[in-house]
Design a protein around this motif. Structure first.
Motif, PDB file in Angstrom:
ATOM      1  N   PHE A   1      37.136  50.943  29.062  1.00  0.00           N
ATOM      2  CA  PHE A   1      36.984  49.780  29.872  1.00  0.00           C
ATOM      3  C   PHE A   1      36.662  49.735  31.271  1.00  0.00           C
ATOM      4  O   PHE A   1      37.251  50.648  31.890  1.00  0.00           O
ATOM      5  N   ASP A   2      36.148  48.670  31.583  1.00  0.00           N
ATOM      6  CA  ASP A   2      36.115  48.570  33.428  1.00  0.00           C
ATOM      7  C   ASP A   2      36.164  47.083  33.547  1.00  0.00           C
ATOM      8  O   ASP A   2      35.570  46.360  33.065  1.00  0.00           O
ATOM      9  N   THR A   3      37.034  46.710  34.497  1.00  0.00           N
ATOM     10  CA  THR A   3      37.437  45.322  35.075  1.00  0.00           C
ATOM     11  C   THR A   3      37.517  45.168  36.216  1.00  0.00           C
ATOM     12  O   THR A   3      38.129  45.979  37.091  1.00  0.00           O
ATOM     13  N   SER A   4      37.261  44.146  36.787  1.00  0.00           N
ATOM     14  CA  SER A   4      37.426  43.520  38.175  1.00  0.00           C
ATOM     15  C   SER A   4      37.430  42.145  38.385  1.00  0.00           C
ATOM     16  O   SER A   4      36.817  41.347  37.509  1.00  0.00           O
ATOM     17  N   LEU A   5      38.177  41.689  39.138  1.00  0.00           N
ATOM     18  CA  LEU A   5      38.343  40.293  39.561  1.00  0.00           C
ATOM     19  C   LEU A   5      39.059  40.155  40.819  1.00  0.00           C
ATOM     20  O   LEU A   5      39.381  41.027  41.668  1.00  0.00           O
ATOM     21  N   THR A   6      38.676  38.868  41.521  1.00  0.00           N
ATOM     22  CA  THR A   6      39.311  38.386  42.873  1.00  0.00           C
ATOM     23  C   THR A   6      40.281  37.056  42.629  1.00  0.00           C
ATOM     24  O   THR A   6      39.816  36.135  42.029  1.00  0.00           O
ATOM     25  N   VAL A   7      41.329  37.446  43.087  1.00  0.00           N
ATOM     26  CA  VAL A   7      42.506  36.351  43.086  1.00  0.00           C
ATOM     27  C   VAL A   7      42.448  35.728  44.566  1.00  0.00           C
ATOM     28  O   VAL A   7      42.417  36.541  45.534  1.00  0.00           O
ATOM     29  N   TYR A   8      42.567  34.206  44.648  1.00  0.00           N
ATOM     30  CA  TYR A   8      42.266  33.709  45.955  1.00  0.00           C
ATOM     31  C   TYR A   8      43.215  32.507  45.985  1.00  0.00           C
ATOM     32  O   TYR A   8      43.310  31.783  45.013  1.00  0.00           O
ATOM     33  N   ASN A   9      43.720  32.111  47.198  1.00  0.00           N
ATOM     34  CA  ASN A   9      44.174  30.713  47.474  1.00  0.00           C
ATOM     35  C   ASN A   9      44.109  30.532  49.035  1.00  0.00           C
ATOM     36  O   ASN A   9      43.738  31.408  49.695  1.00  0.00           O
ATOM     37  N   ASP A  10      44.994  29.497  49.507  1.00  0.00           N
ATOM     38  CA  ASP A  10      45.034  29.508  51.002  1.00  0.00           C
ATOM     39  C   ASP A  10      45.499  30.717  51.894  1.00  0.00           C
ATOM     40  O   ASP A  10      45.378  30.677  53.084  1.00  0.00           O
ATOM     41  N   MET A  11      46.284  31.458  51.026  1.00  0.00           N
ATOM     42  CA  MET A  11      46.949  32.699  51.634  1.00  0.00           C
ATOM     43  C   MET A  11      46.023  33.610  51.899  1.00  0.00           C
ATOM     44  O   MET A  11      46.151  34.651  52.876  1.00  0.00           O
ATOM     45  N   GLY A  12      44.820  33.591  51.052  1.00  0.00           N
ATOM     46  CA  GLY A  12      43.751  34.858  51.335  1.00  0.00           C
ATOM     47  C   GLY A  12      43.501  35.128  50.027  1.00  0.00           C
ATOM     48  O   GLY A  12      43.489  34.507  48.985  1.00  0.00           O
ATOM     49  N   GLN A  13      42.407  36.366  50.040  1.00  0.00           N
ATOM     50  CA  GLN A  13      42.224  36.873  48.544  1.00  0.00           C
ATOM     51  C   GLN A  13      42.460  38.285  48.189  1.00  0.00           C
ATOM     52  O   GLN A  13      42.626  39.207  49.465  1.00  0.00           O
ATOM     53  N   VAL A  14      42.649  38.734  47.270  1.00  0.00           N
ATOM     54  CA  VAL A  14      42.792  40.229  46.850  1.00  0.00           C
ATOM     55  C   VAL A  14      41.927  40.560  45.671  1.00  0.00           C
ATOM     56  O   VAL A  14      41.581  39.704  44.665  1.00  0.00           O
ATOM     57  N   ASN A  15      41.156  41.642  45.601  1.00  0.00           N
ATOM     58  CA  ASN A  15      40.265  42.233  44.669  1.00  0.00           C
ATOM     59  C   ASN A  15      41.289  43.209  43.837  1.00  0.00           C
ATOM     60  O   ASN A  15      41.860  43.867  44.384  1.00  0.00           O
ATOM     61  N   VAL A  16      41.148  42.977  42.732  1.00  0.00           N
ATOM     62  CA  VAL A  16      41.514  43.718  41.607  1.00  0.00           C
ATOM     63  C   VAL A  16      40.715  44.584  40.754  1.00  0.00           C
ATOM     64  O   VAL A  16      39.723  43.689  40.261  1.00  0.00           O
ATOM     65  N   SER A  17      40.840  45.766  40.599  1.00  0.00           N
ATOM     66  CA  SER A  17      40.048  46.393  39.790  1.00  0.00           C
ATOM     67  C   SER A  17      40.415  47.744  38.933  1.00  0.00           C
ATOM     68  O   SER A  17      41.418  48.323  39.582  1.00  0.00           O
ATOM     69  N   ALA A  18      40.181  47.965  37.718  1.00  0.00           N
ATOM     70  CA  ALA A  18      40.618  48.915  37.084  1.00  0.00           C
ATOM     71  C   ALA A  18      39.876  49.599  35.886  1.00  0.00           C
ATOM     72  O   ALA A  18      38.849  48.890  35.481  1.00  0.00           O
ATOM     73  N   THR A  19      39.910  51.013  35.598  1.00  0.00           N
ATOM     74  CA  THR A  19      39.331  51.491  34.390  1.00  0.00           C
ATOM     75  C   THR A  19      40.382  52.265  33.771  1.00  0.00           C
ATOM     76  O   THR A  19      41.380  52.623  34.318  1.00  0.00           O
TER      77      THR A  19
END
Length: 453
Positions: A380-398
């Motif tokens: 599998f291969d997945t990615s997403l971005t988590v964000y709010n007023d504090m900023g954002q973080v990219n998450v990805s994994a295989t």
């Protein structure tokens, strides 16, 4: 002199007769030996026998109580004792030794009933079981232990804990490790009494000598929550008879140095008329099958005891624990992992948070979410971005997907950690929990997601 020789011969025969059968070889590949003879299918393994494999060798030994001892390439192990007393389990005695290399131990019924009398030694450590399934890599100076299902208790040799003993070494210097965290292992070095907990180490047993893809698949039980209930092991029926159907296995990755034994594949005769490709079939989408809940409070949110109780009651055989979340697929599920094709999933539900250092985690949203699955390669291969007023973080994994639908990020994934389950009769559903590495600003993302296709 002849009488003396005869006497020694009688002693040798008596010793051989008293050695109990520990199990039988149900699969062998490459160069492998049992005692001084080449390993062969259905060959008996006795107490006192040493098993060894060459650079291309594998041995699967099925024990008399339906457990397994699996040796991977360049490994040596010894069956010191395997006495099973069905009438009085307290008299069962099992002791195994891994002298070098990589081995996997899957407890049989007798060991599960007499865990206090099971010992797995390496040159530097003593290992006892809290459950059923673990992997060990060792050399003369160090040992590393990871858990597939259940749990282990590990100790270095010191004081009352010596290699000559039996049963687990339990005390102030011992450490426990339970399943649910495939990126974590215990390390013991020579002269070190207390094992060290490592996370994401490149020397993990799975990276040092990877498993064949036909190795049994462990079903991870939520041991940190229910230590009295351990997961069982799903075994391929063909393998239990010593016949591995290699043509049904996924292809080996190009980086794997081990070449499986050659097999003859009989290709079916092609149809005289090639029918046109069928129209796309829409995957039926019923109510969600996979259940998830919070087993501990997080970010000001309370636990969800109803969901946790439901998972324990209905999904004890197919569960994944990661972070604050427990995920389960009902035992009654008709789930079957497809063997070919690729699929893209759509995010339908998420619970995400951002946290900086020791501050309270804050609720966040998810965007740019992608999940793709290659059923043929079981990856599998997945990615997403988590964000709010504090900023954002990219998450990805295989990572890889087991036959029972459990999947997790590989130790080499640098963009985050992911652990979850596939569900639905057509594998049309997925749920995974995730966490990210810390950004330069100290921001970390975590949460859980649900996907459908």
């Amino acid at each position: 002199m002849r009488k003396l020789i005869l006497l020694f011969s009688l002693f040798a025969l008596a010793a051989a007769a008293s050695a109990e059968e520990a199990g039988r070889v149900v699969f062998v590949a490459g160069k492998a030996q049992v005692a001084t003879r080449p390993a062969a299918l259905e060959a008996a393994v006795q107490e006192g026998d040493e098993l060894s494999t060459g650079a291309d060798g594998y041995i699967y030994m099925k024990t008399v109580d339906n457990g397994f001892l699996i040796l991977r390439p360049n490994s040596r192990a010894k069956v010191v004792a395997y006495h099973v007393d069905k009438a009085d389990p307290s008299q069962t005695r099992v002791k195994l030794e891994l002298l070098s290399g990589v081995a996997r131990s899957i407890s049989g019924t007798a060991v599960k009933q007499a865990r206090q009398n099971f010992r797995f030694n390496t040159p530097v450590a003593a290992i006892g079981v809290r459950g059923t399934d673990f992997i060990v890599y060792t050399n003369e100076q160090s040992s590393w232990v990871s858990v597939v299902s259940g749990g282990v208790v590990v100790s270095g040799f010191a004081g009352a804990c010596g290699p000559e003993g039996g049963g687990p070494c339990e005390g102030a210097a011992s450490r426990e490790l339970f399943a649910g965290r495939p990126d974590v292992m215990l390390q013991v070095q020579r002269g070190q009494n207390v094992p060290q907990l490592l996370q994401g180490a490149a020397v993990a047993p799975e990276l040092n000598v990877p498993a064949r893809p036909d190795e049994p698949v462990g079903k991870v039980a939520p041991t940190p929550l229910t230590k009295g209930t351990m997961g069982d092991v799903s075994l391929d029926v063909a393998k239990s008879t010593g016949q591995v159907l290699n043509q049904q296995l996924p292809p080996k990755p190009p980086t794997d140095p081990i070449t499986p034994p050659p097999v003859v594949v009989v290709e079916p005769e092609p149809d005289p008329i090639t029918p046109p490709p069928p129209p796309p079939v829409e995957v039926p989408k019923g109510p969600p099958e996979i259940i998830w809940g919070r087993w501990k409070s997080f970010a000001g949110l309370a636990t969800t005891p109803e969901e946790i109780a439901k998972i324990k009651a209905e999904a004890g055989q197919n569960t994944v624990l990661y972070g604050a979340y427990l995920i389960g697929r009902p035992n009654s599920s008709s789930f079957v992992l497809p063997t070919e094709g690729k699929a893209s999933f759509t995010l339908t539900e998420s619970e995400a948070f951002l946290q900086r250092d020791t501050q309270l985690a804050q609720a966040a949203s998810v965007k740019d979410a992608k999940l793709s699955v290659d059923f043929g390669a079981r990856s599998f291969d997945t990615s997403l971005t988590v964000y709010n007023d504090m900023g954002q973080v990219n998450v990805s994994a295989t990572g890889e997907i087991a036959r029972n639908g459990v999947f997790g990020s590989s130790l080499l994934s640098q963009g985050g950690k992911v652990h979850g389950l596939l569900g639905g009769s057509s594998a049309n559903e997925a749920v995974y929990s995730f966490s990210s590495a810390s950004t330069p600003g100290g921001l970390v993302a975590s949460g859980i997601t649900r996907w459908t296709r």
